[in-house]
Design a protein around this motif. Structure first.
Motif, PDB file in Angstrom:
ATOM      1  N   ALA A   1      -0.860  -4.669  -8.217  1.00  0.00           N
ATOM      2  CA  ALA A   1       0.579  -4.924  -8.230  1.00  0.00           C
ATOM      3  C   ALA A   1       0.895  -6.254  -7.560  1.00  0.00           C
ATOM      4  O   ALA A   1       1.710  -7.032  -8.060  1.00  0.00           O
ATOM      5  CB  ALA A   1       1.331  -3.781  -7.549  1.00  0.00           C
ATOM      6  N   ARG A   2       0.250  -6.529  -6.443  1.00  0.00           N
ATOM      7  CA  ARG A   2       0.468  -7.808  -5.748  1.00  0.00           C
ATOM      8  C   ARG A   2       0.086  -8.974  -6.652  1.00  0.00           C
ATOM      9  O   ARG A   2       0.830  -9.955  -6.773  1.00  0.00           O
ATOM     10  CB  ARG A   2      -0.345  -7.869  -4.452  1.00  0.00           C
ATOM     11  N   ASP A   3      -1.060  -8.888  -7.300  1.00  0.00           N
ATOM     12  CA  ASP A   3      -1.508  -9.965  -8.182  1.00  0.00           C
ATOM     13  C   ASP A   3      -0.535 -10.172  -9.345  1.00  0.00           C
ATOM     14  O   ASP A   3      -0.205 -11.305  -9.694  1.00  0.00           O
ATOM     15  CB  ASP A   3      -2.912  -9.670  -8.719  1.00  0.00           C
ATOM     16  N   TYR A   4      -0.076  -9.075  -9.928  1.00  0.00           N
ATOM     17  CA  TYR A   4       0.882  -9.164 -11.029  1.00  0.00           C
ATOM     18  C   TYR A   4       2.190  -9.811 -10.566  1.00  0.00           C
ATOM     19  O   TYR A   4       2.695 -10.745 -11.199  1.00  0.00           O
ATOM     20  CB  TYR A   4       1.150  -7.769 -11.614  1.00  0.00           C
ATOM     21  N   LEU A   5       2.729  -9.342  -9.466  1.00  0.00           N
ATOM     22  CA  LEU A   5       4.000  -9.874  -8.965  1.00  0.00           C
ATOM     23  C   LEU A   5       3.872 -11.339  -8.550  1.00  0.00           C
ATOM     24  O   LEU A   5       4.821 -12.113  -8.697  1.00  0.00           O
ATOM     25  CB  LEU A   5       4.522  -9.011  -7.823  1.00  0.00           C
TER      26      LEU A   5
ATOM     27  N   GLN B   1       0.832  -1.208   0.000  1.00  0.00           N
ATOM     28  CA  GLN B   1       0.000   0.000   0.000  1.00  0.00           C
ATOM     29  C   GLN B   1       0.862   1.252   0.000  1.00  0.00           C
ATOM     30  O   GLN B   1       0.529   2.237  -0.669  1.00  0.00           O
ATOM     31  CB  GLN B   1      -0.933   0.007   1.206  1.00  0.00           C
ATOM     32  N   HIS B   2       1.964   1.200   0.719  1.00  0.00           N
ATOM     33  CA  HIS B   2       2.839   2.365   0.769  1.00  0.00           C
ATOM     34  C   HIS B   2       3.561   2.590  -0.557  1.00  0.00           C
ATOM     35  O   HIS B   2       3.749   3.749  -0.966  1.00  0.00           O
ATOM     36  CB  HIS B   2       3.859   2.228   1.911  1.00  0.00           C
ATOM     37  N   ILE B   3       3.982   1.536  -1.223  1.00  0.00           N
ATOM     38  CA  ILE B   3       4.769   1.768  -2.441  1.00  0.00           C
ATOM     39  C   ILE B   3       3.952   1.762  -3.733  1.00  0.00           C
ATOM     40  O   ILE B   3       4.406   2.324  -4.730  1.00  0.00           O
ATOM     41  CB  ILE B   3       5.963   0.801  -2.556  1.00  0.00           C
ATOM     42  N   TYR B   4       2.769   1.150  -3.728  1.00  0.00           N
ATOM     43  CA  TYR B   4       1.953   1.134  -4.948  1.00  0.00           C
ATOM     44  C   TYR B   4       0.619   1.865  -4.779  1.00  0.00           C
ATOM     45  O   TYR B   4      -0.197   1.868  -5.699  1.00  0.00           O
ATOM     46  CB  TYR B   4       1.702  -0.302  -5.423  1.00  0.00           C
TER      47      TYR B   4
ATOM     48  N   SER C   1       7.985   3.501  -7.819  1.00  0.00           N
ATOM     49  CA  SER C   1       7.679   2.065  -7.777  1.00  0.00           C
ATOM     50  C   SER C   1       6.985   1.605  -9.049  1.00  0.00           C
ATOM     51  O   SER C   1       7.267   0.510  -9.555  1.00  0.00           O
ATOM     52  CB  SER C   1       6.813   1.744  -6.561  1.00  0.00           C
ATOM     53  N   MET C   2       6.118   2.430  -9.590  1.00  0.00           N
ATOM     54  CA  MET C   2       5.456   2.080 -10.848  1.00  0.00           C
ATOM     55  C   MET C   2       6.444   2.116 -12.009  1.00  0.00           C
ATOM     56  O   MET C   2       6.396   1.279 -12.899  1.00  0.00           O
ATOM     57  CB  MET C   2       4.273   3.006 -11.115  1.00  0.00           C
ATOM     58  N   ARG C   3       7.357   3.049 -11.978  1.00  0.00           N
ATOM     59  CA  ARG C   3       8.368   3.117 -13.042  1.00  0.00           C
ATOM     60  C   ARG C   3       9.308   1.918 -12.980  1.00  0.00           C
ATOM     61  O   ARG C   3       9.748   1.415 -14.007  1.00  0.00           O
ATOM     62  CB  ARG C   3       9.121   4.434 -12.978  1.00  0.00           C
ATOM     63  N   LEU C   4       9.580   1.449 -11.769  1.00  0.00           N
ATOM     64  CA  LEU C   4      10.390   0.232 -11.635  1.00  0.00           C
ATOM     65  C   LEU C   4       9.633  -0.980 -12.181  1.00  0.00           C
ATOM     66  O   LEU C   4      10.231  -1.876 -12.774  1.00  0.00           O
ATOM     67  CB  LEU C   4      10.793   0.010 -10.173  1.00  0.00           C
ATOM     68  N   LEU C   5       8.319  -1.022 -11.979  1.00  0.00           N
ATOM     69  CA  LEU C   5       7.529  -2.120 -12.560  1.00  0.00           C
ATOM     70  C   LEU C   5       7.599  -2.101 -14.081  1.00  0.00           C
ATOM     71  O   LEU C   5       7.614  -3.153 -14.723  1.00  0.00           O
ATOM     72  CB  LEU C   5       6.065  -2.036 -12.115  1.00  0.00           C
TER      73      LEU C   5
ATOM     74  N   MET D   1       1.683   9.083  -9.547  1.00  0.00           N
ATOM     75  CA  MET D   1       1.015   8.672  -8.307  1.00  0.00           C
ATOM     76  C   MET D   1       1.061   9.820  -7.286  1.00  0.00           C
ATOM     77  O   MET D   1       1.802  10.777  -7.458  1.00  0.00           O
ATOM     78  CB  MET D   1       1.708   7.430  -7.741  1.00  0.00           C
ATOM     79  N   PRO D   2       0.296   9.698  -6.214  1.00  0.00           N
ATOM     80  CA  PRO D   2       0.258  10.772  -5.206  1.00  0.00           C
ATOM     81  C   PRO D   2       1.597  11.055  -4.520  1.00  0.00           C
ATOM     82  O   PRO D   2       1.853  12.182  -4.113  1.00  0.00           O
ATOM     83  CB  PRO D   2      -0.762  10.273  -4.180  1.00  0.00           C
ATOM     84  N   THR D   3       2.445  10.043  -4.382  1.00  0.00           N
ATOM     85  CA  THR D   3       3.729  10.278  -3.722  1.00  0.00           C
ATOM     86  C   THR D   3       4.869   9.870  -4.653  1.00  0.00           C
ATOM     87  O   THR D   3       4.697   9.027  -5.540  1.00  0.00           O
ATOM     88  CB  THR D   3       3.848   9.482  -2.401  1.00  0.00           C
ATOM     89  N   ARG D   4       6.044  10.443  -4.403  1.00  0.00           N
ATOM     90  CA  ARG D   4       7.208  10.122  -5.223  1.00  0.00           C
ATOM     91  C   ARG D   4       7.590   8.645  -5.134  1.00  0.00           C
ATOM     92  O   ARG D   4       7.875   8.015  -6.165  1.00  0.00           O
ATOM     93  CB  ARG D   4       8.381  11.015  -4.811  1.00  0.00           C
TER      94      ARG D   4
END
Length: 180
Positions: A41-45, A31-34, A105-109, A97-100
């Protein structure tokens, strides 16, 4: 920490609290990173984890015998392109996203989707017993994914990753012959 640092996070949490609830810690971390997309994200990973056979990583131990020949695994790896497309779609949908940390984290995905495609290419050849083709695809992967080294250096040590995978690629594939 590529695509995220959960492995280290849960390790640290379990060191401090042996009774910690794995699923609760996972949900909190994701929740904090995605952000709001954490369940996607959890389902994908989880699909990535289910598709790849991480037992082959034991091949870097010279005393651990590993048989890479596995045509069924090669067939499974054929699904990586579709899975990577799912990861890309998720990341592209949430690039701002709302936070950096969430944006990062999305860019890393997004990069991770490319990473698993490259991994699948040489692991598939290895699983088919095509050692030479596996090594050629591995070298091509290192060169093409290496262009992100400056971008990912805080999260993925390209040299260490290359050295670890090189051990796997260089070990000969043992093909089993029926009746022997």
């Amino acid at each position: 920490f590529f695509p995220n640092g959960f492995a280290m996070y849960i390790y640290a949490e379990a060191l401090m609290n042996r009774e910690c609830d794995y699923e609760a810690v996972l949900a909190d971390y994701l929740q904090h990173i995605y952000g709001d997309a954490w369940q996607e994200a959890r389902d994908y990973l989880q699909k990535v984890t289910d598709l790849f056979d991480f037992a082959c990583e034991k091949a870097s131990d010279p005393y651990h015998e590993v048989n890479f020949y596995n045509p069924d695994y090669a067939r499974r790896l054929s699904g990586v392109k579709e899975l990577a497309a799912e990861g890309r779609a998720l990341a592209l949908k949430h690039l701002s996203m709302p936070t950096r940390p969430q944006t990062l984290s999305m860019r890393l995905l997004l990069r991770h989707a490319e990473y698993i495609e490259g991994m699948a290419e040489f692991l598939k050849e290895k699983a088919l017993g095509n050692d030479k083709a596996a090594e050629e695809r591995f070298e091509a992967f290192l060169e093409s994914f290496g262009k992100y080294e400056w971008e990912l250096e805080r999260y993925l040590d390209h040299n260490l990753m290359a050295r670890s995978l090189h051990i796997i690629i260089r070990r000969p594939t043992v093909t089993l012959v029926e009746g022997m």
